[in-house]
Write a protein that holds these residues in place. Structure first.
Motif, mmCIF file in Angstrom:
data_model
loop_
_atom_site.group_PDB
_atom_site.id
_atom_site.type_symbol
_atom_site.label_atom_id
_atom_site.label_comp_id
_atom_site.label_asym_id
_atom_site.label_seq_id
_atom_site.Cartn_x
_atom_site.Cartn_y
_atom_site.Cartn_z
ATOM 1 N N LEU A 141 -25.644 -3.095 -7.266
ATOM 2 C CA LEU A 141 -26.923 -3.445 -6.624
ATOM 3 C C LEU A 141 -27.346 -4.872 -6.950
ATOM 4 C CD1 LEU A 141 -28.999 -0.186 -7.302
ATOM 5 C CD2 LEU A 141 -27.693 -0.784 -5.244
ATOM 6 N N THR A 142 -28.054 -5.451 -6.027
ATOM 7 C CA THR A 142 -28.760 -6.715 -6.276
ATOM 8 C C THR A 142 -30.158 -6.360 -6.762
ATOM 9 O OG1 THR A 142 -29.639 -6.700 -4.037
ATOM 10 C CG2 THR A 142 -27.537 -7.846 -4.366
ATOM 11 N N PRO A 143 -30.944 -7.347 -7.184
ATOM 12 C CA PRO A 143 -32.352 -7.024 -7.450
ATOM 13 C C PRO A 143 -32.949 -6.367 -6.205
ATOM 14 C CG PRO A 143 -31.848 -9.224 -8.226
ATOM 15 C CD PRO A 143 -30.644 -8.744 -7.457
ATOM 16 N N THR A 144 -33.547 -5.219 -6.408
ATOM 17 C CA THR A 144 -34.148 -4.457 -5.305
ATOM 18 C C THR A 144 -35.611 -4.259 -5.663
ATOM 19 O OG1 THR A 144 -32.011 -3.359 -4.993
ATOM 20 C CG2 THR A 144 -33.907 -2.314 -3.949
ATOM 21 N N ASP A 145 -36.427 -4.170 -4.662
ATOM 22 C CA ASP A 145 -37.863 -4.106 -4.914
ATOM 23 C C ASP A 145 -38.260 -2.734 -5.456
ATOM 24 O OD1 ASP A 145 -40.445 -4.825 -5.088
ATOM 25 O OD2 ASP A 145 -40.899 -4.609 -2.956
ATOM 26 N N THR A 146 -37.936 -2.496 -6.709
ATOM 27 C CA THR A 146 -38.300 -1.229 -7.367
ATOM 28 C C THR A 146 -38.883 -1.562 -8.736
ATOM 29 O OG1 THR A 146 -36.181 -1.003 -8.478
ATOM 30 C CG2 THR A 146 -36.353 -0.046 -6.272
ATOM 31 N N VAL A 190 -23.151 -8.105 -13.398
ATOM 32 C CA VAL A 190 -21.816 -8.093 -14.027
ATOM 33 C C VAL A 190 -20.982 -9.283 -13.552
ATOM 34 C CG1 VAL A 190 -19.658 -6.801 -14.284
ATOM 35 C CG2 VAL A 190 -21.852 -5.619 -14.478
ATOM 36 N N PRO A 191 -20.728 -9.402 -12.232
ATOM 37 C CA PRO A 191 -19.901 -10.563 -11.814
ATOM 38 C C PRO A 191 -20.614 -11.893 -12.011
ATOM 39 C CG PRO A 191 -20.700 -9.368 -9.884
ATOM 40 C CD PRO A 191 -21.025 -8.529 -11.078
ATOM 41 N N LEU A 192 -21.939 -11.897 -11.949
ATOM 42 C CA LEU A 192 -22.660 -13.162 -12.119
ATOM 43 C C LEU A 192 -22.792 -13.555 -13.589
ATOM 44 C CD1 LEU A 192 -25.566 -12.803 -9.495
ATOM 45 C CD2 LEU A 192 -23.445 -14.120 -9.273
ATOM 46 N N GLY A 193 -22.547 -12.606 -14.489
ATOM 47 C CA GLY A 193 -22.684 -12.901 -15.917
ATOM 48 C C GLY A 193 -24.064 -13.429 -16.248
ATOM 49 N N LEU A 194 -25.068 -12.689 -15.823
ATOM 50 C CA LEU A 194 -26.444 -13.205 -15.931
ATOM 51 C C LEU A 194 -26.925 -13.311 -17.369
ATOM 52 C CD1 LEU A 194 -28.312 -11.394 -13.006
ATOM 53 C CD2 LEU A 194 -27.509 -13.767 -13.132
ATOM 54 N N GLU A 195 -27.319 -14.513 -17.748
ATOM 55 C CA GLU A 195 -27.895 -14.671 -19.079
ATOM 56 C C GLU A 195 -29.241 -13.953 -19.134
ATOM 57 O OE1 GLU A 195 -27.183 -16.795 -16.753
ATOM 58 O OE2 GLU A 195 -28.254 -18.704 -16.928
ATOM 59 N N THR A 249 -15.750 -0.903 -6.908
ATOM 60 C CA THR A 249 -17.158 -1.288 -7.050
ATOM 61 C C THR A 249 -17.497 -2.186 -5.871
ATOM 62 O OG1 THR A 249 -17.109 -1.159 -9.458
ATOM 63 C CG2 THR A 249 -18.875 -2.466 -8.472
ATOM 64 N N LEU A 250 -18.468 -1.751 -5.102
ATOM 65 C CA LEU A 250 -18.873 -2.493 -3.904
ATOM 66 C C LEU A 250 -20.179 -3.230 -4.217
ATOM 67 C CD1 LEU A 250 -18.722 -3.114 -0.850
ATOM 68 C CD2 LEU A 250 -19.851 -0.939 -0.429
ATOM 69 N N TYR A 251 -20.081 -4.567 -4.315
ATOM 70 C CA TYR A 251 -21.281 -5.345 -4.619
ATOM 71 C C TYR A 251 -22.049 -5.660 -3.339
ATOM 72 C CZ TYR A 251 -19.151 -6.108 -9.163
ATOM 73 O OH TYR A 251 -18.592 -5.923 -10.392
ATOM 74 N N LEU A 252 -23.321 -5.478 -3.384
ATOM 75 C CA LEU A 252 -24.172 -5.872 -2.265
ATOM 76 C C LEU A 252 -24.511 -7.355 -2.381
ATOM 77 C CD1 LEU A 252 -26.589 -2.794 -2.209
ATOM 78 C CD2 LEU A 252 -24.512 -3.164 -0.866
ATOM 79 N N GLY A 253 -24.838 -7.966 -1.273
ATOM 80 C CA GLY A 253 -25.401 -9.309 -1.303
ATOM 81 C C GLY A 253 -24.408 -10.450 -1.449
ATOM 82 N N GLY A 254 -23.176 -10.150 -1.878
ATOM 83 C CA GLY A 254 -22.175 -11.217 -2.026
ATOM 84 C C GLY A 254 -22.352 -12.072 -3.259
ATOM 85 N N PRO A 255 -22.195 -11.482 -4.460
ATOM 86 C CA PRO A 255 -22.350 -12.275 -5.695
ATOM 87 C C PRO A 255 -21.192 -13.262 -5.876
ATOM 88 C CG PRO A 255 -21.595 -10.063 -6.205
ATOM 89 C CD PRO A 255 -21.870 -10.093 -4.741
ATOM 90 N N LEU A 298 -26.451 -15.497 -4.689
ATOM 91 C CA LEU A 298 -25.847 -14.514 -3.786
ATOM 92 C C LEU A 298 -25.524 -15.160 -2.446
ATOM 93 C CD1 LEU A 298 -28.278 -11.474 -4.335
ATOM 94 C CD2 LEU A 298 -26.010 -11.825 -5.353
ATOM 95 N N ALA A 299 -24.516 -14.642 -1.761
ATOM 96 C CA ALA A 299 -24.204 -15.151 -0.424
ATOM 97 C C ALA A 299 -25.374 -14.902 0.526
ATOM 98 C CB ALA A 299 -22.942 -14.465 0.106
ATOM 99 N N ILE A 300 -26.008 -13.756 0.371
ATOM 100 C CA ILE A 300 -27.176 -13.420 1.193
ATOM 101 C C ILE A 300 -28.374 -13.409 0.256
ATOM 102 C CG2 ILE A 300 -28.201 -11.730 2.768
ATOM 103 C CD1 ILE A 300 -25.298 -10.722 3.293
ATOM 104 N N GLY A 301 -29.131 -14.482 0.283
ATOM 105 C CA GLY A 301 -30.138 -14.723 -0.748
ATOM 106 C C GLY A 301 -31.475 -14.038 -0.540
ATOM 107 N N ARG A 302 -31.453 -12.740 -0.490
ATOM 108 C CA ARG A 302 -32.707 -11.997 -0.405
ATOM 109 C C ARG A 302 -32.656 -10.801 -1.336
ATOM 110 N NH1 ARG A 302 -31.599 -7.204 2.012
ATOM 111 N NH2 ARG A 302 -30.143 -7.107 3.773
ATOM 112 N N LEU A 303 -33.825 -10.206 -1.588
ATOM 113 C CA LEU A 303 -33.860 -8.968 -2.351
ATOM 114 C C LEU A 303 -33.122 -7.889 -1.581
ATOM 115 C CD1 LEU A 303 -37.567 -8.577 -3.611
ATOM 116 C CD2 LEU A 303 -35.537 -8.977 -5.016
ATOM 117 N N GLY A 304 -32.477 -6.998 -2.295
ATOM 118 C CA GLY A 304 -31.861 -5.856 -1.636
ATOM 119 C C GLY A 304 -32.945 -4.867 -1.227
ATOM 120 N N THR A 305 -32.598 -4.049 -0.259
ATOM 121 C CA THR A 305 -33.528 -2.988 0.130
ATOM 122 C C THR A 305 -32.908 -1.647 -0.241
ATOM 123 O OG1 THR A 305 -32.551 -2.667 2.323
ATOM 124 C CG2 THR A 305 -34.266 -4.364 2.126
#
Lengths: 104, 233
Positions: free
Chosen positions: B174-179, B134-139, B227-233, B197-204
Motif C-alpha cells: 500500500l501507499t499512504p492511504t487516507d486512513t 519497503v522498496p522506498l527505504g523510508l527513513e 508483492t504488488l505495489y500500488l502507486g509505482g514506488p 511514487l510514479a503516481i503522486g497521490r494518496l492511495g484510495t
C-alpha cells in the motif's frame, strides 16, 4: 507415561488419517514399523505436513484438547517423535494426557 | 459446511479492513472480522470476533471458531497492522517490538492457522499487506518497513510451502492511504513520499480493493509469492 489404551487409540486415528490423506502403508505392518520419515518412509515432506495437521485436528476434536504436535519439545528430541506411527502415537498421547491434567 | 465463500479480514474495525469486510459482504461472502476492539458498525453478513493477531491463543481460537461454524475458509486478508514514525535512534524498544509483533507475528500466525483450514479443501487465497516504505527505504519508518519486509519474505516462502495444497499467498504494497494509520504523520512527510511514487497521490481504499480482488480471484490460481505495489514506488 500415557496409558497403552490411549496410545493404541491414537495409533488407530493416525492409520486412518494416513489412509484419508491417500498415503499408502505397507500391508501387514504394525504402527511401530510404519516409518513416517527417513529411509522407507511412507510420507514425503508434503504429505507428512498434511498428515500431522490432520492428526492434530482429529485428536483435538476427539479428546477436546488444544495440543500442538510441532512444539519445541518435539523439535528438540534426540529421536524425532514423528519417525513412525507408533512414536507419533506415543508422543501425541503424552500431550493429550498432559492437556487433560494427567501429566506426571 | 456453508456453501458460501468465507473470508477472514483482520483489523476489520476501521479503515481498509472495514472497507474490505463490507465489500466482500456485499458480494455475498460470509465475512469474519478479527479486531482487538468491537467495531462501531455491523452488517448481517459480517461476524466480528475480538482478538489480537499478535497473540497465538487469540488467533488459534478465532480460526477454530471459523472452522467450527462455517466448516471452511476460502480467503484470509491480513490487514491488521500498526505503524509508528520515529527516528531509529529515538524509537523505544517496546514500540518496535509491538510493531513487529502485530505486523509480522500477527500475519504469520493468521497465515499458519488459515492455511491449515484451507489445505483440507485444497483451496485458499491469502493476501498479506505490505507498504511502499519497503522498496522506498523510508527513513523514519524503520520498524514499520522492517516488519513489512519480513511480511514480504513470509509471503514468498509460504507461497512455496503451501502451493501444493492449492493455496496462493500474495501481498499488496500500500501507499499512504487516507486512513487512521497516517493521521499522525506530518503532511510534508506524506508529500515527500508521494513525490517518490510514479503516481503522486494518496492511495484510495478502492485502489487496495482492486488489488485484493485480483489476488483472490478464482482465475489467479497461478499467481503466488508476489508483492504488488500500488502507486509505482
Amino acid at each position: 507415561m500415557p496409558s497403552q489404551t490411549l496410545v493404541n487409540e491414537i495409533a488407530q486415528l493416525a492409520l486412518k488419517n494416513l489412509d484419508a490423506e491417500g498415503i499408502k502403508t505397507p500391508e501387514g505392518k504394525g504402527p511401530d514399523t510404519i516409518r513416517l520419515i527417513g529411509a522407507d518412509a511412507v510420507c514425503d515432506s508434503t504429505s507428512l505436513v498434511a498428515f500431522l495437521v490432520g492428526l492434530e485436528d482429529q485428536v483435538n476434536e476427539q479428546f477436546g484438547t488444544q495440543i500442538v504436535l510441532l512444539d519445541d519439545r518435539a523439535m528438540s528430541q534426540k529421536h524425532s517423535p514423528f519417525r513412525s506411527v507408533a512414536s507419533v502415537a506415543e508422543f501425541t498421547a503424552t500431550l493429550v494426557e498432559e492437556a487433560r491434567g494427567g501429566a506426571s | 459446511m456453508t456453501d458460501e465463500r468465507v473470508i477472514l479480514v483482520t483489523g476489520a474495525r476501521k479503515g481498509v479492513g472495514k472497507a474490505l469486510a463490507l465489500h466482500y459482504a456485499r458480494e455475498g461472502a460470509r465475512v469474519v472480522g478479527l479486531s482487538r476492539t468491537e467495531p462501531d458498525w455491523t452488517d448481517e453478513r459480517v461476524e466480528h470476533l475480538l482478538g489480537d493477531v499478535s497473540k497465538e491463543d487469540d488467533v488459534v481460537r478465532a480460526i477454530s471458531h471459523v472452522k467450527a461454524r462455517y466448516g471452511r475458509l476460502d480467503v484470509a486478508l491480513n490487514n491488521a497492522g500498526i505503524a509508528s514514525m520515529n527516528h531509529a535512534l529515538l524509537m523505544p524498544g517496546r514500540t518496535a517490538q509491538r510493531i513487529v509483533d502485530t505486523n509480522f507475528m500477527g500475519t504469520y500466525l493468521v497465515c499458519r492457522e488459515a492455511a491449515r483450514v484451507m489445505m483440507r479443501r485444497k483451496f485458499g487465497r491469502i493476501v498479506n499487506f505490505s507498504t511502499v516504505a519497503v522498496p522506498l527505504g523510508l527513513e523514519g519508518e524503520l520498524a514499520y518497513a522492517a516488519s513489512k519486509s519480513a511480511v514480504e519474505s513470509l509471503t514468498r516462502i509460504l507461497a512455496k510451502e503451501v502451493a501444493t495444497y492449492g493455496i496462493t499467498v500474495n501481498a499488496v504494497g500500500l501507499t499512504p492511504t487516507d486512513t487512521d494509520l497516517i493521521k499522525n504523520v506530518p503532511k510534508e512527510k506524506i508529500d515527500g513520499i508521494l513525490r517518490r511514487l510514479a503516481i503522486g497521490r494518496l492511495g484510495t481504499i478502492e485502489d487496495a480493493l482492486w488489488a485484493v480482488d485480483f489476488f483472490i480471484s478464482g482465475n489467479s490460481g497461478y499467481i503466488t509469492g508476489q508483492t504488488l505495489y500500488l502507486g509505482g514506488p
